[in-house]
Write a protein that holds these residues in place. Sequence first.
Motif: not given
Length: 661
Positions: A93-95, A300-304
């Motif tokens: 994940i990214s966030g 979307n974990i940790g994102m937006n």
Amino acid sequence: MNSYTLLKGKMSAIFIDNPYSPKRKNKFFMKYKYISIILYALLLTVFYGNYIPQEVNQTKQAGTKLATSEQFQIIQGQFYNSDDWETKIDYNISGSLNAVKGGSFSMYIADYPPTLRIIGLYSYNAFSIVGEKMMYESLLQLDPVTEDYIPCLATHWKISDDKLKYSFRINPEAKWADGKPVTAEDVIATWKLLVDPGIQDEYSNIVFSFFEQPVAEDKFTVSVSVSEPDFRLFLYFSTMKILPADYIGNLKGSDFLVKYDNVIVPGSGPYKILKEDINEGKSISLTRRDDYWGEKERFNIGMNNFDRVTIKAISDEEYAYELFKKGELDIYPVNRAQIWVEKLDYDAIKRGLILKRRIYNEFPNGVQGLVFNMRKEPFDNIMLRMAVTFLWNRERFNKEIFYNQYEMINSIYPGSVYENPDNPISKFDPDSAKVLLEMSGFTKKNSDGYLIKDGKIFEINMPYDNPAQERYLKIFQEDMKNAGIKLNLILIDPTAKFRLGNERNFDMLYVAWSGQQIPDPESSLRSETADEPNSTNWAGFKYMFIDNECDKYGSTFNKKDRVKILRRIDEIASTSFGYAFGWYAPYQRILFHNKFGYPEWIIGRTSNYNVIPQMWFFDKEKAEKYRQALDNKSMKLDAGDVDQKYWLEVKAKEELERDRK
């Protein structure tokens, strides 16, 4: 041991049969294929390179997993066999896992966008680079660490055994901003728009014409066929942003340009733009949706996280910097070495209210330096190309002009996994240059100190397009003169210089190409493009070995194998000295106000600061300390380390693992 001696052993490999001989036979070249693919890949580099930050420590590295039967859904009575379809569920994940929703963020771009469309004429602009990925989604996306495919709008996908048919299973939960489901018809409508000449985007027209019209196998399953196996075609189709058929399905391309020039087409992504948030000519704000279908999805974990993101159009960089220092902008990218070294010692930075970060990552860097025209004298002679390379004192430029802020380029793919680690490293070496010049027949000088051969002096014309380049080009000119070469520096405008390169009408030019996250060597290295206008093969590479490797590259769907291919290509291209390589920045330099949270890696592995509106979050605790420090001039905040090398460490671990295998 000098550079010439070190490279002498490679000379036999370089002095091959004249690559420009008319006797050479090349494969049939589709007129527009490689030109269009390279340009579309550049767009993907900007959009995807800015999209995805990564997680390594907090999540497992993703491996390819075939879905079990329990992970498939039975919709419309059709069951998808787990032996045929691929998915990934435990991808990176990214966030940040610590991210919270709320707050706002502001940044700036140099120009207000000429259109708010993401397709068609003028759609590629500074705003779309940031905003497109916040409002629109693709069938798949790339794992932020491995670059494997992972779900987005589609949960599952498959490629036929012959690599000529791609199928995608759309998540039934995926919804447009108006609440309607994303379906196969939306994918078809988007493709039809991309191939419509009315959108006035020739490159999109050409690239997507390689696909047959997609087919809706059922409401949530879409397939598309191609005429030849090429991993890039799967990449381009699976990562194209999808628009709703209800809005674009019955429009001709020309009508679409007019109707949605400054009107937003609803997307499926986490943000939307309200009509009242378009301040034409000045700013655009995006509002986070509270009904985003993908809110609970792993990607979307940790994102937006920000409730509102404002992007201001400010053409004056110095004015933007003043607004940043006043707190009217939250981030400021530092593009000049002088500012970074000499201008960032004021109170707000010393007390930690403003943080400076130099983030080392793998943002794609292209070739920068001198390009030689290998088609004609004098640079059809590799010894003369090498001689001039040894007179290109880039280490001195870096030390005396650029504050030792840059690293030297030694590859067509600098700083990336595709760079061949065994490439030669060229240094300033006038002694080796002299030997090479003598070997080429330049043994005498005239009364002015210039080398002569057959009654002519060794003279080179070098157009350049930026007066700032004179800082190092004048040094280069003097070093060339000391070696007996007359270098004529000619200042022209950028359009004229580009025309000279595109028409192959030059001796030597200074260039700085953009890099690509997914390299595509054809347009810059393949023989057919050497004399084809509108390609970036300005040097004129014509090597059968490179052509053969390019033939393998497109049909190689495994990334590890593609890395090996590109490293072999890189070795030949670099040791042929079509370029005297320059320098590059293996990092992103930013300033920001100390009130935000972010993951350990700060930005993504291959991204720049444009990804920050999606990755960072408003940290209430930091913001309160920041507010207190504004009032209390004696208060200092924790500034942390300036240099962040998370991604270098990840890359080093991967290289060790690669070496073990």
